[in-house]
Design a protein around this motif. Structure first.
Motif, PDB file in Angstrom:
ATOM      1  N   ARG A  93       0.809  -1.212   0.000  1.00  0.00           N
ATOM      2  CA  ARG A  93       0.000   0.000   0.000  1.00  0.00           C
ATOM      3  C   ARG A  93       0.845   1.267   0.000  1.00  0.00           C
ATOM      4  N   PHE A  94       2.150   1.137   0.264  1.00  0.00           N
ATOM      5  CA  PHE A  94       3.030   2.308   0.250  1.00  0.00           C
ATOM      6  C   PHE A  94       3.657   2.546  -1.132  1.00  0.00           C
ATOM      7  N   ALA A  95       3.322   1.697  -2.103  1.00  0.00           N
ATOM      8  CA  ALA A  95       3.956   1.808  -3.419  1.00  0.00           C
ATOM      9  C   ALA A  95       3.615   3.125  -4.094  1.00  0.00           C
ATOM     10  N   LEU A  96       2.329   3.464  -4.162  1.00  0.00           N
ATOM     11  CA  LEU A  96       1.953   4.682  -4.867  1.00  0.00           C
ATOM     12  C   LEU A  96       2.402   5.945  -4.120  1.00  0.00           C
ATOM     13  N   PRO A  97       2.255   6.028  -2.777  1.00  0.00           N
ATOM     14  CA  PRO A  97       2.825   7.197  -2.094  1.00  0.00           C
ATOM     15  C   PRO A  97       4.321   7.359  -2.331  1.00  0.00           C
ATOM     16  N   SER A  98       5.058   6.244  -2.370  1.00  0.00           N
ATOM     17  CA  SER A  98       6.502   6.316  -2.626  1.00  0.00           C
ATOM     18  C   SER A  98       6.775   6.861  -4.016  1.00  0.00           C
ATOM     19  N   ALA A  99       5.997   6.410  -4.989  1.00  0.00           N
ATOM     20  CA  ALA A  99       6.170   6.894  -6.358  1.00  0.00           C
ATOM     21  C   ALA A  99       5.883   8.389  -6.442  1.00  0.00           C
ATOM     22  N   LEU A 100       4.842   8.836  -5.744  1.00  0.00           N
ATOM     23  CA  LEU A 100       4.474  10.249  -5.789  1.00  0.00           C
ATOM     24  C   LEU A 100       5.548  11.113  -5.136  1.00  0.00           C
ATOM     25  N   VAL A 101       6.103  10.646  -4.025  1.00  0.00           N
ATOM     26  CA  VAL A 101       7.178  11.388  -3.360  1.00  0.00           C
ATOM     27  C   VAL A 101       8.409  11.490  -4.267  1.00  0.00           C
ATOM     28  N   ALA A 102       8.752  10.388  -4.941  1.00  0.00           N
ATOM     29  CA  ALA A 102       9.896  10.411  -5.860  1.00  0.00           C
ATOM     30  C   ALA A 102       9.648  11.382  -7.007  1.00  0.00           C
ATOM     31  N   LEU A 103       8.424  11.386  -7.533  1.00  0.00           N
ATOM     32  CA  LEU A 103       8.081  12.265  -8.654  1.00  0.00           C
ATOM     33  C   LEU A 103       8.313  13.734  -8.295  1.00  0.00           C
ATOM     34  N   VAL A 104       7.680  14.187  -7.210  1.00  0.00           N
ATOM     35  CA  VAL A 104       7.793  15.604  -6.868  1.00  0.00           C
ATOM     36  C   VAL A 104       9.157  15.924  -6.257  1.00  0.00           C
ATOM     37  N   GLY A 105       9.790  14.918  -5.633  1.00  0.00           N
ATOM     38  CA  GLY A 105      11.148  15.122  -5.141  1.00  0.00           C
ATOM     39  C   GLY A 105      12.119  15.363  -6.277  1.00  0.00           C
TER      40      GLY A 105
ATOM     41  N   GLY B 239       7.613   8.781 -11.770  1.00  0.00           N
ATOM     42  CA  GLY B 239       6.625   8.771 -12.843  1.00  0.00           C
ATOM     43  C   GLY B 239       6.325   7.373 -13.336  1.00  0.00           C
ATOM     44  N   ALA B 240       7.364   6.545 -13.442  1.00  0.00           N
ATOM     45  CA  ALA B 240       7.164   5.167 -13.881  1.00  0.00           C
ATOM     46  C   ALA B 240       6.325   4.391 -12.881  1.00  0.00           C
ATOM     47  N   GLY B 241       6.545   4.657 -11.595  1.00  0.00           N
ATOM     48  CA  GLY B 241       5.718   4.009 -10.587  1.00  0.00           C
ATOM     49  C   GLY B 241       4.248   4.347 -10.770  1.00  0.00           C
ATOM     50  N   LEU B 242       3.955   5.622 -11.068  1.00  0.00           N
ATOM     51  CA  LEU B 242       2.565   6.014 -11.300  1.00  0.00           C
ATOM     52  C   LEU B 242       2.017   5.389 -12.579  1.00  0.00           C
ATOM     53  N   VAL B 243       2.826   5.357 -13.635  1.00  0.00           N
ATOM     54  CA  VAL B 243       2.396   4.738 -14.890  1.00  0.00           C
ATOM     55  C   VAL B 243       2.066   3.266 -14.679  1.00  0.00           C
ATOM     56  N   GLN B 244       2.820   2.621 -13.806  1.00  0.00           N
ATOM     57  CA  GLN B 244       2.590   1.204 -13.511  1.00  0.00           C
ATOM     58  C   GLN B 244       1.365   1.005 -12.627  1.00  0.00           C
ATOM     59  N   LEU B 245       1.241   1.802 -11.564  1.00  0.00           N
ATOM     60  CA  LEU B 245       0.273   1.517 -10.509  1.00  0.00           C
ATOM     61  C   LEU B 245      -1.116   2.084 -10.783  1.00  0.00           C
TER      62      LEU B 245
END
Length: 384
Positions: free
Chosen positions: A75-87, A112-118
């Motif tokens: 469940r932390f996958a998408l929050p992690s992806a979002l933090v990486a994106l804006v970071g 961004g890739a995490g978001l594209v995947q999830l």
């Protein structure tokens, strides 16, 4: 395909849409700042194109190992992806020199890739079916957000404020809201995450994967080079070129906003893809041949044509590998990474060797290849 009329949008649906909107904003913003980075640092186009390539490298890394990372993060996958994106966006804005911007673009690409995947996989779990309609809506929201970035960056440049705050602050603010309200969650079915040992990749998925490379290549040739084309070839000023480059993403937003009725009316996906590719080629002809005011209209038409390619092909690709939705989505992120890493870089390198006016023909060439593939499938009745 899922019936758009039966689609029940929940707060989770809108959270996934908003997460993808952060990515849409930053992707177009990255294209909008390329002319500024080139002028700021005195770089040739081939070298400034390495920033999108660093972003694409992040996409490719996640495309290869992202399904395993999603399994471990849960469940932390998408929050992690979002933090990486804006970071990554923050690093690009405040980091000094070429290395700082390159590292920022890489981190932005990982997120961004995490978001594209999830996000697509999460929408399929929420709504069932092949996910074409909610995926199309998510991309419409992302495209709408992407319209804002060249407008805000262009306005900041026109006022002499520079590009940095307009580049990083809006997606940071939206991401903070999503994280604080816990809306940045992508649901996954328990059976969707583990790999099926020894399962072969379906041939239909491979075919759609290749289509995805072509479609994303066209999209990001225009996202990353439209502002420079309007500035260098059509002789618009810096602020005006950046602002009017929004015509492409405006066309994409409009096209994706009507994706649901278009998908239903078209019947066969390849028929819709062929028509969309033809519209894109027509718009590009106007963009390439007409003077500035009409060229901007042509750019808008290119966006209208390109708009439906990605969501329709992505929906078909995920449907072609239904037993492994997370793995399939990760491989689709890899396709995006390959396309973004290669096509804009080839265009920029060719522009240094010839002219930007000649090099931008890479985009309609990719559309023609996609058109031929769709025509072949329509003629033979094949899904390959």
């Amino acid at each position: 395909m899922a019936d758009a009329g039966a689609l029940r949008r929940t707060s989770g649906t809108y959270g996934l849409y908003a997460a993808l909107a952060c990515l849409g904003y930053l992707l177009t913003a990255l294209g909008a700042i390329l002319p500024e980075l080139r002028e700021e640092r005195g770089l040739p186009r081939g070298e400034v194109a390495l920033y999108p390539s660093a972003f694409a490298l992040g996409l490719m890394v996640v495309g290869i190992v992202g399904h395993r990372a999603a399994e471990r993060l849960g469940r932390f996958a998408l929050p992690s992806a979002l933090v990486a994106l804006v970071g990554g966006a923050g690093i690009m804005a405040v980091g000094g020199g070429r290395a700082g911007a390159g590292i920022g673009a890489l981190v932005l690409g990982l997120g961004g890739a995490g978001l594209v995947q999830l996000v697509p996989a999460g929408l399929r779990v929420l709504h069932g079916g092949d996910g074409t309609v909610p995926i199309g809506e998510a991309n419409a929201v992302a495209s709408t957000a992407s319209v804002l970035s060249p407008l805000l960056i262009g306005a900041a440049l026109a006022q002499g404020l520079g590009w940095r705050a307009a580049f990083a602050v809006p997606p940071l603010a939206l991401a903070a809201v999503l994280l604080l309200t816990r809306r940045a969650v992508a649901p996954m079915s328990a059976e969707a995450v583990p790999d099926a040992a020894g399962e072969r990749v379906p041939r239909g998925f491979v075919s759609r994967w290749l289509d995805l490379v072509l479609a994303v290549g066209v999209e990001f040739c225009m996202v990353f080079w439209a502002a420079d084309f309007l500035r260098s070839v059509k002789d618009l000023g810096s602020g005006a070129a950046t602002t009017f480059s929004a015509a492409f993403v405006l066309g994409m937003a409009a096209g994706r906003a009507v994706s649901a009725p278009m998908v239903r009316a078209a019947g066969r996906p390849d028929r819709l893809l062929a028509v969309a590719a033809l519209i894109g080629v027509t718009g590009f002809t106007v963009l390439w041949t007409a003077p500035a005011p009409f060229a901007v209209a042509g750019l808008l038409v290119v966006g209208l044509g390109v708009a439906l390619l990605y969501p329709v092909i992505l929906g078909q690709a995920l449907a072609a590998w239904p037993s492994q939705p997370v793995r399939a989505a990760a491989r689709c992120a890899l396709a995006s990474g390959v396309a973004i890493g290669v096509a804009p870089l080839v265009l920029g390198t060719l522009a240094d060797l010839t002219t930007l006016r000649a090099a931008v023909l890479v985009a309609p060439f990719l559309l023609f290849v996609l058109l031929i593939r769709c025509g072949w499938r329509l003629r033979t009745g094949s899904g390959l």
